[in-house]
Enzyme design. Sequence first.
Site, PDB file in Angstrom:
ATOM      1  N   ASP A 184      43.371  10.271  18.473  1.00  0.00           N
ATOM      2  CA  ASP A 184      42.770  10.739  19.609  1.00  0.00           C
ATOM      3  C   ASP A 184      42.288   9.301  20.149  1.00  0.00           C
ATOM      4  O   ASP A 184      41.522   9.587  21.344  1.00  0.00           O
ATOM      5  CB  ASP A 184      41.587  11.511  19.057  1.00  0.00           C
ATOM      6  CG  ASP A 184      40.761  11.305  17.715  1.00  0.00           C
ATOM      7  OD1 ASP A 184      40.809  10.256  17.448  1.00  0.00           O
ATOM      8  OD2 ASP A 184      39.984  12.188  17.491  1.00  0.00           O
ATOM      9  N   ASP A 188      38.997   6.700  14.031  1.00  0.00           N
ATOM     10  CA  ASP A 188      39.104   7.814  14.963  1.00  0.00           C
ATOM     11  C   ASP A 188      38.255   7.679  16.253  1.00  0.00           C
ATOM     12  O   ASP A 188      37.154   6.895  15.888  1.00  0.00           O
ATOM     13  CB  ASP A 188      38.741   8.999  13.933  1.00  0.00           C
ATOM     14  CG  ASP A 188      39.018  10.301  14.790  1.00  0.00           C
ATOM     15  OD1 ASP A 188      40.035  10.974  14.404  1.00  0.00           O
ATOM     16  OD2 ASP A 188      38.042  10.824  15.482  1.00  0.00           O
ATOM     17  N   HIS A 246      34.200  14.203   9.132  1.00  0.00           N
ATOM     18  CA  HIS A 246      32.930  14.927   9.661  1.00  0.00           C
ATOM     19  C   HIS A 246      32.403  15.868   8.695  1.00  0.00           C
ATOM     20  O   HIS A 246      31.113  16.107   8.746  1.00  0.00           O
ATOM     21  CB  HIS A 246      33.535  15.712  11.020  1.00  0.00           C
ATOM     22  CG  HIS A 246      33.592  15.087  12.127  1.00  0.00           C
ATOM     23  ND1 HIS A 246      32.970  14.191  12.753  1.00  0.00           N
ATOM     24  CD2 HIS A 246      35.068  15.358  13.199  1.00  0.00           C
ATOM     25  CE1 HIS A 246      33.799  13.789  13.727  1.00  0.00           C
ATOM     26  NE2 HIS A 246      34.769  14.410  13.936  1.00  0.00           N
ATOM     27  N   HIS A 283      36.104   9.641  17.088  1.00  0.00           N
ATOM     28  CA  HIS A 283      34.688  10.285  16.814  1.00  0.00           C
ATOM     29  C   HIS A 283      33.980   9.429  15.617  1.00  0.00           C
ATOM     30  O   HIS A 283      34.888   9.035  14.872  1.00  0.00           O
ATOM     31  CB  HIS A 283      34.906  11.506  16.468  1.00  0.00           C
ATOM     32  CG  HIS A 283      35.413  12.502  17.403  1.00  0.00           C
ATOM     33  ND1 HIS A 283      36.747  12.772  17.520  1.00  0.00           N
ATOM     34  CD2 HIS A 283      35.068  13.374  18.863  1.00  0.00           C
ATOM     35  CE1 HIS A 283      37.456  13.624  18.835  1.00  0.00           C
ATOM     36  NE2 HIS A 283      36.139  13.539  19.272  1.00  0.00           N
TER      37      HIS A 283
HETATM   38 ZN   LIG Z   1      38.371  12.365  16.111  1.00  0.00          ZN
END
Ligand SMILES: [Zn+2]
Length: 354
Positions: free
Chosen positions: A250, A163, A126, A165
């Site tokens: 995740d 991931d 991120h 996200h």
């Molecule tokens: Zn994540």
Amino acid sequence: MRRTAIYRDPLFQEHKTGAGHPESPQRLEAIYRELERPELTAKLLFPDFSAASLEDIRRNHSARMIQEVAATAGKAAAYLDADTRTSARSYEAALLAAGALIDGINRLLAGRIDNGFALVRPPGHHAEQDRSMGFCLFNSLAVAARWAIKVRGLKRICVLDWDLHHGNGTQKSFYGSDKVLFCSFHQYPHYPGSGALGECGEGRGLGYTINVPLAGGQGDAAYAGLINDIFLPVARSFQPELILVSVGFDIALGDPLGAMRVSPAGLAYMTRALVGLAEQVCGGKLLLTLEGGYGLEAGHQGSLAVLSELYGAALDPAFPVYLGISQASALAAAPAPAELFQEVRRQQQPWWQL
Ligand SMILES: [Zn+2]
């Protein structure tokens, strides 16, 4: 069996995020303990490595942002955004995490290892060029990819981000570049909000960013289909010299921050497909790095599943074998979610044959 390198260091557990924070040092505890067992140490490689230099970090991050992270050193607690808390040694840990990936690429290019997994914290995907965010300080993968391009002269690097996200930081770093093909599968809409189907790159980078936004609830078959029907054809056509993977546990069933349902067998399948791809297109050069994943047992089991596939055999007779041949063929035949696949195909049609 393959020469699989593990990057681990006690410093990664010194990045402390405070009580109740999901991105906690405990995420690495079980797998680090497991890696102490003689059955595993005999099979895996544990290279010495050092922190990335400031020159390395500067290739991907602004001087202002580096200064902001560096200023947290020695402080018991500081916040880089509402979710991104640091401790006294977080800056050092972030430099070492990026250094692990640079070292891994260096060893792959020299033929000293066959593949590797960086079990590092803090995560990185991120982190954007000018800001730390979403539990990430520096974008280790982007720093290492830039090192490979600038210092080692690589021209084609493939990045898969599985991931939960969207890997906004990695995407932004290479959005205008045709040297890094970035492909992300992620729950959508979800944090950080980016990663729509229509985000495909810009300028010379047009067509080199592939986003597959997913509704929650996808399991092994869907992920196997995404790898087989979208990632593998694109990557074969791109012919990378190196494959880097942002691994997030995740996506596992039961993760407290996500709604996907991938099992250790699914993770093993995905890893096996990537090992096969790497052997086919770039002499096996494959390096994985840990991003998210907040269920402690899922992270532990997922790490073992991924490591066994990288190594090419069960690491210990006591571990479950996640994937029999019949299950592998069942997964291989599973299609990606049909409607979504059609949308991805339409979107990518100008650049890729899917
Ligand atoms: Zn994540």
